[in-house]
Design a protein around this motif. Structure first.
Motif, PDB file in Angstrom:
ATOM      1  N   THR A  23       0.635  -0.962  -0.011  1.00 52.62           N
ATOM      2  CA  THR A  23       0.068   0.064  -0.040  1.00 52.62           C
ATOM      3  C   THR A  23       0.792   1.072   0.149  1.00 52.62           C
ATOM      4  OG1 THR A  23      -0.080  -0.077   2.413  1.00 52.62           O
ATOM      5  CG2 THR A  23      -2.158  -1.116   1.015  1.00 52.62           C
ATOM      6  N   ALA A  24       2.113   0.951   0.021  1.00 54.15           N
ATOM      7  CA  ALA A  24       2.797   2.380  -0.393  1.00 54.15           C
ATOM      8  C   ALA A  24       2.602   3.200  -1.512  1.00 54.15           C
ATOM      9  CB  ALA A  24       4.569   1.714  -0.213  1.00 54.15           C
ATOM     10  N   PRO A  25       2.504   2.540  -2.694  1.00 56.14           N
ATOM     11  CA  PRO A  25       2.023   3.299  -3.850  1.00 56.14           C
ATOM     12  C   PRO A  25       0.682   3.835  -3.609  1.00 56.14           C
ATOM     13  CG  PRO A  25       2.924   1.284  -4.595  1.00 56.14           C
ATOM     14  CD  PRO A  25       2.748   1.233  -3.045  1.00 56.14           C
ATOM     15  N   SER A  26       0.438   5.341  -4.081  1.00 56.82           N
ATOM     16  CA  SER A  26      -0.605   5.966  -4.145  1.00 56.82           C
ATOM     17  C   SER A  26      -1.886   5.296  -4.744  1.00 56.82           C
ATOM     18  CB  SER A  26      -0.324   7.344  -4.531  1.00 56.82           C
ATOM     19  OG  SER A  26      -1.577   8.269  -4.472  1.00 56.82           O
ATOM     20  N   GLY A  27      -2.792   5.456  -3.848  1.00 56.97           N
ATOM     21  CA  GLY A  27      -4.261   5.014  -4.224  1.00 56.97           C
ATOM     22  C   GLY A  27      -4.462   3.620  -3.596  1.00 56.97           C
ATOM     23  N   PHE A  28      -3.526   2.680  -3.507  1.00 54.33           N
ATOM     24  CA  PHE A  28      -3.986   1.344  -2.938  1.00 54.33           C
ATOM     25  C   PHE A  28      -4.339   1.355  -1.646  1.00 54.33           C
ATOM     26  CE2 PHE A  28      -1.350   1.144  -7.123  1.00 54.33           C
ATOM     27  CZ  PHE A  28      -2.038   0.094  -7.457  1.00 54.33           C
ATOM     28  N   GLN A  29      -5.350   0.261  -1.204  1.00 50.89           N
ATOM     29  CA  GLN A  29      -5.513  -0.012   0.135  1.00 50.89           C
ATOM     30  C   GLN A  29      -5.515  -1.645   0.271  1.00 50.89           C
ATOM     31  OE1 GLN A  29      -9.284   2.008   1.572  1.00 50.89           O
ATOM     32  NE2 GLN A  29      -9.490   2.684  -0.795  1.00 50.89           N
ATOM     33  N   ALA A  30      -5.426  -2.034   1.583  1.00 47.07           N
ATOM     34  CA  ALA A  30      -5.403  -3.225   1.788  1.00 47.07           C
ATOM     35  C   ALA A  30      -6.046  -3.581   2.935  1.00 47.07           C
ATOM     36  CB  ALA A  30      -4.097  -4.087   1.502  1.00 47.07           C
ATOM     37  N   ALA A  31      -6.198  -5.001   3.290  1.00 44.68           N
ATOM     38  CA  ALA A  31      -6.583  -5.456   4.616  1.00 44.68           C
ATOM     39  C   ALA A  31      -6.269  -6.695   4.909  1.00 44.68           C
ATOM     40  CB  ALA A  31      -8.405  -5.067   4.742  1.00 44.68           C
ATOM     41  N   GLY A  32      -6.294  -7.121   6.194  1.00 44.37           N
ATOM     42  CA  GLY A  32      -6.003  -8.588   6.463  1.00 44.37           C
ATOM     43  C   GLY A  32      -6.678  -8.676   7.788  1.00 44.37           C
ATOM     44  N   ILE A  33      -7.564  -9.786   8.032  1.00 39.11           N
ATOM     45  CA  ILE A  33      -8.334  -9.947   9.000  1.00 39.11           C
ATOM     46  C   ILE A  33      -8.370 -11.582   9.413  1.00 39.11           C
ATOM     47  CG2 ILE A  33      -9.960  -8.191   8.741  1.00 39.11           C
ATOM     48  CD1 ILE A  33     -11.853 -10.216   8.094  1.00 39.11           C
ATOM     49  N   VAL A 140     -17.977 -19.182   6.604  1.00 40.91           N
ATOM     50  CA  VAL A 140     -17.108 -18.412   7.455  1.00 40.91           C
ATOM     51  C   VAL A 140     -16.463 -17.197   6.460  1.00 40.91           C
ATOM     52  CG1 VAL A 140     -14.935 -18.426   8.564  1.00 40.91           C
ATOM     53  CG2 VAL A 140     -16.726 -20.401   8.708  1.00 40.91           C
ATOM     54  N   LEU A 141     -16.178 -17.650   5.365  1.00 36.49           N
ATOM     55  CA  LEU A 141     -15.547 -16.485   4.317  1.00 36.49           C
ATOM     56  C   LEU A 141     -16.579 -15.190   4.022  1.00 36.49           C
ATOM     57  CD1 LEU A 141     -13.331 -16.940   1.361  1.00 36.49           C
ATOM     58  CD2 LEU A 141     -15.618 -15.507   1.010  1.00 36.49           C
ATOM     59  N   LEU A 142     -17.666 -15.633   3.683  1.00 42.37           N
ATOM     60  CA  LEU A 142     -18.714 -14.737   3.466  1.00 42.37           C
ATOM     61  C   LEU A 142     -18.949 -13.734   4.598  1.00 42.37           C
ATOM     62  CD1 LEU A 142     -21.332 -16.741   1.345  1.00 42.37           C
ATOM     63  CD2 LEU A 142     -19.529 -15.197   0.549  1.00 42.37           C
ATOM     64  N   SER A 143     -19.097 -14.449   5.999  1.00 40.00           N
ATOM     65  CA  SER A 143     -19.130 -13.670   7.159  1.00 40.00           C
ATOM     66  C   SER A 143     -17.928 -12.687   7.241  1.00 40.00           C
ATOM     67  CB  SER A 143     -19.554 -14.643   8.228  1.00 40.00           C
ATOM     68  OG  SER A 143     -20.573 -15.418   8.272  1.00 40.00           O
ATOM     69  N   GLY A 144     -16.921 -12.932   6.847  1.00 39.57           N
ATOM     70  CA  GLY A 144     -15.766 -11.858   6.886  1.00 39.57           C
ATOM     71  C   GLY A 144     -15.565 -11.276   5.993  1.00 39.57           C
ATOM     72  N   LEU A 145     -16.385 -10.870   5.104  1.00 38.03           N
ATOM     73  CA  LEU A 145     -16.212 -10.046   4.094  1.00 38.03           C
ATOM     74  C   LEU A 145     -16.562  -8.405   4.327  1.00 38.03           C
ATOM     75  CD1 LEU A 145     -17.385 -11.754   0.525  1.00 38.03           C
ATOM     76  CD2 LEU A 145     -15.056 -11.591   1.413  1.00 38.03           C
ATOM     77  N   ASP A 146     -17.828  -8.403   5.144  1.00 42.88           N
ATOM     78  CA  ASP A 146     -17.895  -7.126   5.789  1.00 42.88           C
ATOM     79  C   ASP A 146     -16.731  -6.432   6.545  1.00 42.88           C
ATOM     80  OD1 ASP A 146     -20.343  -6.572   4.372  1.00 42.88           O
ATOM     81  OD2 ASP A 146     -21.691  -7.282   5.808  1.00 42.88           O
ATOM     82  N   PRO A 147     -16.491  -7.207   7.397  1.00 38.76           N
ATOM     83  CA  PRO A 147     -15.233  -6.530   8.628  1.00 38.76           C
ATOM     84  C   PRO A 147     -13.987  -6.418   7.563  1.00 38.76           C
ATOM     85  CG  PRO A 147     -15.807  -8.902   8.897  1.00 38.76           C
ATOM     86  CD  PRO A 147     -16.985  -8.482   8.124  1.00 38.76           C
ATOM     87  N   LEU A 148     -14.052  -7.458   6.579  1.00 34.05           N
ATOM     88  CA  LEU A 148     -12.653  -7.190   5.676  1.00 34.05           C
ATOM     89  C   LEU A 148     -12.596  -5.885   4.934  1.00 34.05           C
ATOM     90  CD1 LEU A 148     -10.051  -8.578   4.677  1.00 34.05           C
ATOM     91  CD2 LEU A 148     -11.439  -9.190   2.849  1.00 34.05           C
ATOM     92  N   VAL A 149     -13.843  -5.567   4.290  1.00 35.37           N
ATOM     93  CA  VAL A 149     -14.116  -4.184   3.584  1.00 35.37           C
ATOM     94  C   VAL A 149     -13.942  -3.055   4.484  1.00 35.37           C
ATOM     95  CG1 VAL A 149     -15.514  -2.994   2.227  1.00 35.37           C
ATOM     96  CG2 VAL A 149     -15.245  -5.361   1.600  1.00 35.37           C
TER      97      VAL A 149
END
Length: 419
Positions: A23-33, A140-149
């Motif tokens: 995420t160092a380059p401008s405009g990029f975002q990331a998440a990990g949960i 499990v994966l689908l339940s994690g998408l909202d907190p991931l976003v």
């Protein structure tokens, strides 16, 4: 300088290390949960989001046994001409060899995520890593998408880099920047991989981000060359995965055509750093092995020989035993499929020359053994690289490959992996 950001990799002094990873380059975002996909309770779900207008280039496993997520990525990149905005990564389950369910689950996950992000589904990619034959627990994966976003952030690179790991001991990320055409350009990346590493595009996943605009066709060719000199030049155990994927995103103000070469140098630098980090983190490894081949007829020949030497179990075990058994090195070179004159071979381990023009030299075996022991005196030190240098002729071809030593720990880790 970072331990893996070696002078031998630096193709241009214009690039310097910075913080921030993918995420160092401008405009990029990331998440990990931690969504609950792994029994260990460790982070297991990641998301990388590129800015509007991004183009994506991908290289993938050449195995005929491929996870559905690989085929889905390939199809979507072809359909959109490389227009892609996001990639979802789950760790814990490879979702390979799971029948029709594998594709259905991949499509469903990307559709739900696309709806959350307000994107067309064909601009959302998915990668999976973990045990082959195990499907994703979709609820499990689908339940994690909202907190991931909700966790998406411009400083989320480290969290994402941790969430994609499996047997890795450390995360793998890097970012660099340079002044190009009067402005700052940044390139970042993250990867995972520790075992089942012998990519033909390891188990490996890799992601690169760049905040400069590059035409899709130019970007794909650039990334393909960088992968050949990085991820296709590493080996841990000779096994290629069903899920190997490398995705590279570029988005930003376009650069003049005459600056593409400098961008490619940065892309290659980042890819090589990540590749070396994977090889260094090989399961049970105590040191990184770098093989440099010079004097070959072509770069392809040099890379082929270097990778063969790196992948030799006899070479890897000799390095682990701190045994300067250089005959194993030249034997591996001889079976690499590369034509060369055996009477022209010169060989070094570190600064110690062992052969010259096909003839053995009276080397101090104890000194060479000491060199090998010093390189494994501690994990993740600046001097833990065993350098093997082969000069096989007077041709223009030069290539480097990276691997690691082979220990009894590798057997123990993989004997117990699913039990």
């Amino acid at each position: 300088m970072d331990r893996l950001f070696s002078p031998s990799m630096a193709q241009s002094s214009s690039w310097s290390l910075i913080e921030g990873g993918s995420t160092a380059p401008s405009g990029f975002q990331a998440a990990g949960i931690t969504a609950g996909l792994k029994e260990s309770g460790k982070p297991d779900l990641a998301l990388l989001l590129a800015p509007p207008g991004a183009v994506c280039a991908g290289t993938f496993t050449t195995s005929v046994v491929r996870a559905a997520c690989v085929d889905l990525c390939v199809e979507r990149l072809q359909t959109t001409g490389g227009q892609s905005r996001a990639v979802l990564i789950n760790s814990g389950q490879a979702n390979a060899c799971t029948g029709d369910r594998g594709l259905i689950d991949s499509q469903r996950a990307t559709q739900v995520l696309a709806d959350r992000l307000g994107l067309p589904s064909d601009q959302v990619l998915i990668c999976s890593t973990g045990v082959i034959g195990v499907p994703i627990p979709m609820q499990v994966l689908l339940s994690g998408l909202d907190p991931l976003v909700e966790a998406l952030a411009v400083d989320g690179g480290s969290a994402a880099a941790s969430a994609i790991l499996t047997t890795d001991l450390v995360d793998k990320q890097i970012a660099v920047e340079a002044q190009i055409a009067g402005r700052t350009v940044r390139i970042g990346g993250m990867a995972k991989g520790s075992g089942m590493i012998h990519p033909d595009m390891a188990t490996m996943l890799g992601y690169l981000t760049c905040d400069a605009g590059v035409p899709a066709e130019v970007w794909q060719a650039m990334v393909r060359r960088a992968v050949q000199r990085s991820f296709n030049a590493i080996t841990v155990d000779g096994d290629t995965s069903t899920n190997d994927t490398f995705l590279a995103f570029a988005a930003g103000e376009p650069l003049p055509d005459d600056q593409f070469e400098l961008v490619e140098q940065g892309v290659t630098l980042v890819a090589q750093h990540l590749a070396r980090a994977i090889a260094r983190d090989g399961e049970g490894a105590t040191c990184l092995i770098e093989v440099l081949v010079e004097g070959a007829a072509s770069e392809a020949d040099a890379l082929r020989m270097a990778r063969t030497v790196c992948g030799s179990s006899l070479v890897k075990t000799a390095v682990h035993g701190r045994d300067p058994n250089w005959g194993r090195i030249v034997a591996a070179a001889g079976r690499s499929g590369v034509a060369f004159d055996a009477q022209s071979v010169s060989l070094w381990m570190g600064e110690h020359q062992l052969m010259e023009n096909g003839q053995p030299l009276g080397s101090d075996r104890m000194a060479v053994s000491t060199y090998l022991r010093e390189r494994a005196s501690g994990r993740y030190l600046h001097d833990d690289v065993v350098v093997i240098h082969l000069l096989i002729g007077s041709g223009p071809g030069q290539g480097r490959a990276w691997g690691c030593d082979l220990s009894d720990q590798y057997v123990r880790i993989n004997a117990d992996y699913t039990t």
